[in-house]
Design a protein around this motif. Structure first.
Motif, PDB file in Angstrom:
ATOM      1  N   MET A 135      35.671  39.200  73.571  1.00  0.00           N
ATOM      2  CA  MET A 135      35.076  38.615  72.371  1.00  0.00           C
ATOM      3  C   MET A 135      34.578  39.698  71.425  1.00  0.00           C
ATOM      4  O   MET A 135      34.728  39.598  70.205  1.00  0.00           O
ATOM      5  CB  MET A 135      33.927  37.682  72.778  1.00  0.00           C
ATOM      6  CG  MET A 135      34.376  36.434  73.514  1.00  0.00           C
ATOM      7  SD  MET A 135      32.980  35.430  74.120  1.00  0.00           S
ATOM      8  CE  MET A 135      32.181  35.018  72.575  1.00  0.00           C
ATOM      9  N   ALA A 136      33.979  40.742  71.977  1.00  0.00           N
ATOM     10  CA  ALA A 136      33.492  41.860  71.145  1.00  0.00           C
ATOM     11  C   ALA A 136      34.654  42.546  70.433  1.00  0.00           C
ATOM     12  O   ALA A 136      34.538  42.953  69.274  1.00  0.00           O
ATOM     13  CB  ALA A 136      32.741  42.867  72.012  1.00  0.00           C
ATOM     14  N   THR A 137      35.797  42.651  71.126  1.00  0.00           N
ATOM     15  CA  THR A 137      36.985  43.265  70.525  1.00  0.00           C
ATOM     16  C   THR A 137      37.499  42.435  69.358  1.00  0.00           C
ATOM     17  O   THR A 137      37.857  42.976  68.304  1.00  0.00           O
ATOM     18  CB  THR A 137      38.103  43.419  71.577  1.00  0.00           C
ATOM     19  OG1 THR A 137      37.610  44.200  72.676  1.00  0.00           O
ATOM     20  CG2 THR A 137      39.317  44.101  70.977  1.00  0.00           C
ATOM     21  N   VAL A 138      37.520  41.113  69.545  1.00  0.00           N
ATOM     22  CA  VAL A 138      37.986  40.219  68.476  1.00  0.00           C
ATOM     23  C   VAL A 138      37.077  40.331  67.254  1.00  0.00           C
ATOM     24  O   VAL A 138      37.551  40.443  66.114  1.00  0.00           O
ATOM     25  CB  VAL A 138      38.041  38.760  68.974  1.00  0.00           C
ATOM     26  CG1 VAL A 138      38.325  37.804  67.811  1.00  0.00           C
ATOM     27  CG2 VAL A 138      39.098  38.608  70.056  1.00  0.00           C
ATOM     28  N   VAL A 139      35.770  40.302  67.480  1.00  0.00           N
ATOM     29  CA  VAL A 139      34.808  40.419  66.379  1.00  0.00           C
ATOM     30  C   VAL A 139      34.997  41.745  65.646  1.00  0.00           C
ATOM     31  O   VAL A 139      34.974  41.804  64.407  1.00  0.00           O
ATOM     32  CB  VAL A 139      33.360  40.300  66.906  1.00  0.00           C
ATOM     33  CG1 VAL A 139      32.358  40.629  65.804  1.00  0.00           C
ATOM     34  CG2 VAL A 139      33.110  38.898  67.451  1.00  0.00           C
ATOM     35  N   PRO A 148      33.236  46.973  72.934  1.00  0.00           N
ATOM     36  CA  PRO A 148      33.595  46.235  74.157  1.00  0.00           C
ATOM     37  C   PRO A 148      32.892  46.800  75.392  1.00  0.00           C
ATOM     38  O   PRO A 148      32.516  46.041  76.297  1.00  0.00           O
ATOM     39  CB  PRO A 148      35.119  46.435  74.257  1.00  0.00           C
ATOM     40  CG  PRO A 148      35.553  46.723  72.869  1.00  0.00           C
ATOM     41  CD  PRO A 148      34.428  47.502  72.261  1.00  0.00           C
ATOM     42  N   GLY A 149      32.708  48.128  75.435  1.00  0.00           N
ATOM     43  CA  GLY A 149      32.015  48.746  76.564  1.00  0.00           C
ATOM     44  C   GLY A 149      30.572  48.291  76.655  1.00  0.00           C
ATOM     45  O   GLY A 149      30.064  48.011  77.747  1.00  0.00           O
ATOM     46  N   LEU A 150      29.909  48.204  75.501  1.00  0.00           N
ATOM     47  CA  LEU A 150      28.521  47.726  75.464  1.00  0.00           C
ATOM     48  C   LEU A 150      28.440  46.265  75.910  1.00  0.00           C
ATOM     49  O   LEU A 150      27.533  45.885  76.666  1.00  0.00           O
ATOM     50  CB  LEU A 150      27.953  47.883  74.050  1.00  0.00           C
ATOM     51  CG  LEU A 150      27.662  49.312  73.582  1.00  0.00           C
ATOM     52  CD1 LEU A 150      27.339  49.317  72.097  1.00  0.00           C
ATOM     53  CD2 LEU A 150      26.506  49.910  74.377  1.00  0.00           C
TER      54      LEU A 150
END
Length: 391
Positions: free
Chosen positions: A279-283, A315-317
């Motif tokens: 989800m973080a990658t998409v955002v 994404p790591g965070l």
């Protein structure tokens, strides 16, 4: 008796085994890469002194870096063994190091990649993909993952080989073949990838420093080698699979060791954390698209390293926060510190490499060598195809 056994063992070895043994011995005999650059720097100093004393020079048609016009040019060797040269060695040492292009780009990129690696994201992705692979595609997938893992620096070396051994064993195959496949992918495919990683800003920076010998304004972007990298990824994966399945594994024979497998599936927590990272990658991609159209092509050129940082850091965070490896900012700073500690050897290497390249450019030996080499090839009449095959 032992000497006779060793002699018979050497006789029974194939040509390939003997050749690889020679390569191994030669590689082990070489000094540390940083030492090699230090030696080369000293060699350049000595050769420049000889060239300066003998008046080495070349004349050619080139681009004047000040006027940016084509004109007849004469380049002479500048000695580092004169008063002016010795002064350059001492006064430029710090500038050569801090101004070396690969230093800053790699250290900045490792900030984002360090978070992705030490939060556990990269290990979880490797495990998830490897465990989801059908039996027929195990070898090619292991090698492919090994190639792709270089975006996270050395994570592939730590995570993939033992995981590949377990996967091979679970399918009734020799675990050493799994280790070999993973190591072949990580090591043999270290400079190939479908994505831009830490190695690309490094190579782009080194190429930029080399290109400045002829054109001080020339810049080699991290994306310069991208098409070749992508094609190499599939070629290496195919050849690695062929060699591993047809040559390496048959030579190992049937595995007769312990059949117990300590094989851990992807946990529920890891799956949840991977969804958070996704989800973080998409955002992140949604936010980067309008920025790209606003800033233009230069956004993917000069701004690529910060993009790499964001691409891995966010994404790591998200993964670390979900899985529990990141509880506060101190955890993040700890990960970054450990990542930078792992770059200590690289920084030492860069110091000596920067001096060598700076000396090589200052003395004009690079330009003289390039012109003389081009003249030799032109006189020899070697065609383009033989040159490509030869080099």
């Amino acid at each position: 008796m032992e000497a006779e056994l060793k002699k018979n063992e050497l006789k029974n070895k194939s040509f390939i085994d003997k050749f690889l043994n020679i390569i191994e011995k030669g590689g082990n005999a070489l000094p540390h890469p940083a030492t090699l650059f230090a030696i080369l720097a000293v060699v350049v100093i000595v050769i420049s002194g000889i060239g300066g004393a003998l008046g080495w020079s070349v004349d050619f048609v080139g681009i004047n870096s000040k006027t940016m016009k084509t004109e007849e040019m004469v380049i002479s060797t500048k000695s580092l063994m004169t008063k002016e040269g010795v002064n350059y060695i001492f006064t430029s040492m710090v500038k050569n190091f801090t101004g070396f292009a690969p230093l800053g780009t790699v250290l900045v990129a490792i900030i984002g990649i360090g978070i992705a690696e030490r939060s556990g994201l990269m290990a979880a992705i490797l495990k998830k993909v490897a465990l989801s692979t059908p039996k027929k595609l195990v070898t090619v997938m292991v090698i492919f993952l090994g190639i792709m893992s270089n975006v996270a620096s050395d994570a592939g070396y730590v995570v993939l080989p033992p995981l590949a051994a377990l996967i091979f064993l679970s399918f009734g195959r020799h675990p050493i073949a799994g280790l070999a496949a993973a190591f072949a992918g990580v090591s043999g495919g270290f400079s190939a990838n479908l994505l831009i990683g830490t190695i690309d800003p490094l190579l782009g920076g080194i190429s930029t420093e080399a290109a400045k010998i002829l054109d001080p304004t020339y810049e080699v972007l991290p994306t310069a080698n991208w098409y070749f990298m992508m094609a190499s990824t599939f070629v290496i994966a195919f050849l690695g699979t062929l060699i591993n399945d047809k040559i390496v594994e048959p030579r190992l024979g049937k595995y007769t060791g312990d059949e117990a497998i300590d094989f851990q599936e992807v946990t529920v927590e890891e799956k949840k954390a991977l969804r958070s990272a996704g989800m973080a990658t998409v955002v992140m991609l949604v936010l980067l698209v309008p920025i790209y159209f606003a800033l233009g092509k230069n956004f993917l050129g000069s701004g690529l390293v910060p993009i790499i940082v964001i691409f891995f850091a966010l994404p790591g965070l998200a993964y670390g926060k979900s899985i529990g490896t990141i509880k506060n900012d101190s955890d993040v700073m700890g990960m970054l510190t450990k990542s930078m500690q792992g770059m200590a050897g690289y920084i030492v290497l860069v110091f000596f490499a920067a001096q060598f390249i700076a000396y090589f450019g200052y003395t004009n030996l690079g330009t003289i060598l390039a012109v003389k080499g081009a003249d030799f090839l032109e006189t020899a009449g070697i065609g383009g195809i033989p040159l490509v095959i030869g080099f």
